[in-house]
Scaffold this motif. Structure first.
Motif, PDB file in Angstrom:
ATOM      1  N   GLU A   7     108.833  57.604  62.361  1.00 24.10           N
ATOM      2  CA  GLU A   7     108.250  58.244  61.513  1.00 24.10           C
ATOM      3  C   GLU A   7     109.134  59.051  60.532  1.00 24.10           C
ATOM      4  OE1 GLU A   7     104.632  58.144  60.369  1.00 24.10           O
ATOM      5  OE2 GLU A   7     104.904  56.608  61.898  1.00 24.10           O
ATOM      6  N   MET A   8     108.784  58.911  59.086  1.00 19.79           N
ATOM      7  CA  MET A   8     110.096  59.470  58.033  1.00 19.79           C
ATOM      8  C   MET A   8     108.921  59.665  56.710  1.00 19.79           C
ATOM      9  SD  MET A   8     113.192  57.467  58.117  1.00 19.79           S
ATOM     10  CE  MET A   8     112.643  55.612  58.181  1.00 19.79           C
ATOM     11  N   SER A   9     109.377  60.807  55.977  1.00 14.43           N
ATOM     12  CA  SER A   9     108.969  60.868  54.633  1.00 14.43           C
ATOM     13  C   SER A   9     109.100  59.937  53.882  1.00 14.43           C
ATOM     14  CB  SER A   9     109.348  62.399  54.078  1.00 14.43           C
ATOM     15  OG  SER A   9     110.574  62.357  53.851  1.00 14.43           O
ATOM     16  N   TYR A  10     108.497  59.867  52.740  1.00 12.96           N
ATOM     17  CA  TYR A  10     108.809  59.054  51.564  1.00 12.96           C
ATOM     18  C   TYR A  10     110.284  58.948  51.043  1.00 12.96           C
ATOM     19  CZ  TYR A  10     108.857  57.265  46.672  1.00 12.96           C
ATOM     20  OH  TYR A  10     109.528  56.717  45.731  1.00 12.96           O
ATOM     21  N   SER A  11     110.686  60.287  50.936  1.00 20.91           N
ATOM     22  CA  SER A  11     112.325  60.552  50.178  1.00 20.91           C
ATOM     23  C   SER A  11     113.097  60.077  51.450  1.00 20.91           C
ATOM     24  CB  SER A  11     112.254  62.014  50.309  1.00 20.91           C
ATOM     25  OG  SER A  11     111.546  62.489  48.923  1.00 20.91           O
ATOM     26  N   SER A  12     112.953  60.287  52.626  1.00 24.59           N
ATOM     27  CA  SER A  12     113.946  59.788  53.687  1.00 24.59           C
ATOM     28  C   SER A  12     113.834  58.420  53.814  1.00 24.59           C
ATOM     29  CB  SER A  12     113.424  60.196  55.093  1.00 24.59           C
ATOM     30  OG  SER A  12     113.428  61.787  55.178  1.00 24.59           O
ATOM     31  N   LYS A  13     112.624  57.690  53.427  1.00 22.48           N
ATOM     32  CA  LYS A  13     112.827  56.144  53.524  1.00 22.48           C
ATOM     33  C   LYS A  13     113.726  55.805  52.287  1.00 22.48           C
ATOM     34  CE  LYS A  13     108.262  55.874  55.750  1.00 22.48           C
ATOM     35  NZ  LYS A  13     106.780  55.509  55.337  1.00 22.48           N
ATOM     36  N   VAL A  14     113.328  56.433  51.026  1.00 23.85           N
ATOM     37  CA  VAL A  14     114.181  55.937  49.944  1.00 23.85           C
ATOM     38  C   VAL A  14     115.806  56.222  50.342  1.00 23.85           C
ATOM     39  CG1 VAL A  14     115.050  56.756  47.903  1.00 23.85           C
ATOM     40  CG2 VAL A  14     112.422  56.552  48.366  1.00 23.85           C
ATOM     41  N   ASP A  15     116.086  57.204  51.021  1.00 23.11           N
ATOM     42  CA  ASP A  15     117.431  57.607  51.290  1.00 23.11           C
ATOM     43  C   ASP A  15     117.924  56.592  52.546  1.00 23.11           C
ATOM     44  OD1 ASP A  15     117.773  59.818  49.378  1.00 23.11           O
ATOM     45  OD2 ASP A  15     117.230  61.113  50.869  1.00 23.11           O
ATOM     46  N   LEU A  16     117.308  56.233  53.331  1.00 20.83           N
ATOM     47  CA  LEU A  16     117.678  55.306  54.236  1.00 20.83           C
ATOM     48  C   LEU A  16     117.881  54.055  53.750  1.00 20.83           C
ATOM     49  CD1 LEU A  16     118.561  54.973  57.072  1.00 20.83           C
ATOM     50  CD2 LEU A  16     115.961  54.348  57.730  1.00 20.83           C
ATOM     51  N   CYS A  17     116.954  53.339  52.741  1.00 16.80           N
ATOM     52  CA  CYS A  17     117.178  52.420  51.978  1.00 16.80           C
ATOM     53  C   CYS A  17     118.590  52.159  51.353  1.00 16.80           C
ATOM     54  CB  CYS A  17     115.938  51.848  51.177  1.00 16.80           C
ATOM     55  SG  CYS A  17     114.629  51.209  52.022  1.00 16.80           S
ATOM     56  N   PHE A  18     118.770  53.259  50.699  1.00 16.02           N
ATOM     57  CA  PHE A  18     119.971  53.362  49.932  1.00 16.02           C
ATOM     58  C   PHE A  18     121.184  53.335  51.013  1.00 16.02           C
ATOM     59  CE2 PHE A  18     123.465  56.199  48.313  1.00 16.02           C
ATOM     60  CZ  PHE A  18     123.975  55.466  47.265  1.00 16.02           C
ATOM     61  N   LYS A  19     121.170  54.221  51.969  1.00 15.81           N
ATOM     62  CA  LYS A  19     122.189  54.159  52.827  1.00 15.81           C
ATOM     63  C   LYS A  19     122.495  52.815  53.499  1.00 15.81           C
ATOM     64  CE  LYS A  19     122.107  59.237  53.801  1.00 15.81           C
ATOM     65  NZ  LYS A  19     121.452  60.045  54.311  1.00 15.81           N
ATOM     66  N   MET A  20     121.373  52.042  53.694  1.00 14.04           N
ATOM     67  CA  MET A  20     121.470  50.583  54.405  1.00 14.04           C
ATOM     68  C   MET A  20     121.873  49.768  53.113  1.00 14.04           C
ATOM     69  SD  MET A  20     118.451  50.789  56.962  1.00 14.04           S
ATOM     70  CE  MET A  20     118.833  49.840  58.208  1.00 14.04           C
ATOM     71  N   GLU A  21     122.048  50.024  51.992  1.00 19.08           N
ATOM     72  CA  GLU A  21     122.465  49.232  50.852  1.00 19.08           C
ATOM     73  C   GLU A  21     121.475  48.350  50.425  1.00 19.08           C
ATOM     74  OE1 GLU A  21     126.332  47.680  51.886  1.00 19.08           O
ATOM     75  OE2 GLU A  21     127.133  49.487  51.535  1.00 19.08           O
ATOM     76  N   LEU A  22     120.263  48.505  50.691  1.00 19.36           N
ATOM     77  CA  LEU A  22     118.871  47.610  50.371  1.00 19.36           C
ATOM     78  C   LEU A  22     118.713  48.253  48.786  1.00 19.36           C
ATOM     79  CD1 LEU A  22     116.819  48.304  53.434  1.00 19.36           C
ATOM     80  CD2 LEU A  22     118.075  46.157  52.727  1.00 19.36           C
ATOM     81  N   ILE A  23     119.066  49.336  48.446  1.00 22.57           N
ATOM     82  CA  ILE A  23     118.894  49.722  46.883  1.00 22.57           C
ATOM     83  C   ILE A  23     119.922  50.347  46.333  1.00 22.57           C
ATOM     84  CG2 ILE A  23     116.148  49.818  47.304  1.00 22.57           C
ATOM     85  CD1 ILE A  23     116.821  52.857  47.450  1.00 22.57           C
ATOM     86  N   LYS A  24     120.213  50.287  45.057  1.00 18.90           N
ATOM     87  CA  LYS A  24     121.492  50.858  44.701  1.00 18.90           C
ATOM     88  C   LYS A  24     121.108  52.423  44.071  1.00 18.90           C
ATOM     89  CE  LYS A  24     123.159  46.679  43.176  1.00 18.90           C
ATOM     90  NZ  LYS A  24     123.834  45.572  42.071  1.00 18.90           N
ATOM     91  N   SER A  25     122.053  52.994  43.677  1.00 18.54           N
ATOM     92  CA  SER A  25     121.711  54.482  43.257  1.00 18.54           C
ATOM     93  C   SER A  25     120.675  54.813  42.290  1.00 18.54           C
ATOM     94  CB  SER A  25     122.994  55.195  42.934  1.00 18.54           C
ATOM     95  OG  SER A  25     123.666  54.622  41.898  1.00 18.54           O
ATOM     96  N   GLY A  26     120.822  53.945  41.109  1.00 18.34           N
ATOM     97  CA  GLY A  26     119.773  54.088  39.957  1.00 18.34           C
ATOM     98  C   GLY A  26     118.355  53.980  40.467  1.00 18.34           C
ATOM     99  N   LEU A  27     118.219  52.941  41.327  1.00 26.84           N
ATOM    100  CA  LEU A  27     116.838  52.719  42.023  1.00 26.84           C
ATOM    101  C   LEU A  27     116.280  53.928  42.886  1.00 26.84           C
ATOM    102  CD1 LEU A  27     114.338  51.245  42.296  1.00 26.84           C
ATOM    103  CD2 LEU A  27     115.240  49.833  44.065  1.00 26.84           C
TER     104      LEU A  27
END
Length: 179
Positions: free
Chosen positions: A63-83
């Motif tokens: 279970e994670m917050s919305y912000s944590s999911k965004v950051d994890l997607c970034f760290k897992m290289e699923l999204i780029k920094s602008g997104l």
């Protein structure tokens, strides 16, 4: 959400934009923002689950917050920094709409500042290509040079919906590539 790889990418992209638009159509400004972020969060969840499943069949997404999911997607290289920045601004919009009783919706300066930031972050090739497509429509009387030019014609709410629909459709495309 349409995940059919057999569909033409442009058709799938536009269908996913239409699905988003139907979900937020005729909602209040507050409900539109909350629902939009919920839709994006659902797509982020699916991205994370599919990425995690590729690593381990037994691992579960905590279970994670919305912000944590965004950051994890970034760290897992699923999204780029602008997104990543864009998705955090959407989170800020939800906070601005839901945090106080004296919120004036899209008339609130904090909300407008967030939307202008969304426009600035998303003044990129993908959005410019979409603006070119909009400008090329025979029924268009206006010519949009930048994303924030839309504010004058479709308003603050319409601009947020436009950006969110494209972001979510893009995330769905990333999910399709991951599958």
């Amino acid at each position: 959400m349409i995940l059919d790889k057999n569909l033409d990418i442009n058709e799938r992209f536009s269908q996913n934009i239409k699905i988003y638009t139907k979900k937020v159509n005729n909602k209040s400004d507050r409900d539109t923002i909350v629902l939009s972020v919920s839709i994006i969060e659902d797509t982020l969840n699916q991205l994370l689950k599919h990425k995690l499943a590729k690593v381990s069949q037994t691992a579960k997404l905590p279970e994670m917050s919305y912000s944590s999911k965004v950051d994890l997607c970034f760290k897992m290289e699923l999204i780029k920094s602008g997104l990543r920045r864009t998705l955090h601004v959407f989170g800020n919009l939800v906070e601005n709409f839901t945090s106080s009783e004296d919120n004036h919706g899209f008339g609130d300066l904090k909300v407008q500042t967030n939307i202008l930031e969304l426009c600035k972050i998303n003044d990129n090739d993908i959005f410019n290509l979409i603006l070119d497509l909009i400008n090329s429509a025979p029924t268009m009387n206006s010519n949009y040079q930048k994303v924030d030019d839309l504010i004058e014609d479709i308003g603050w709410s319409g601009t947020v919906k436009f950006i969110c629909s494209i972001i979510n459709a893009s995330l769905i495309e990333a999910l399709i590539e991951l599958k």
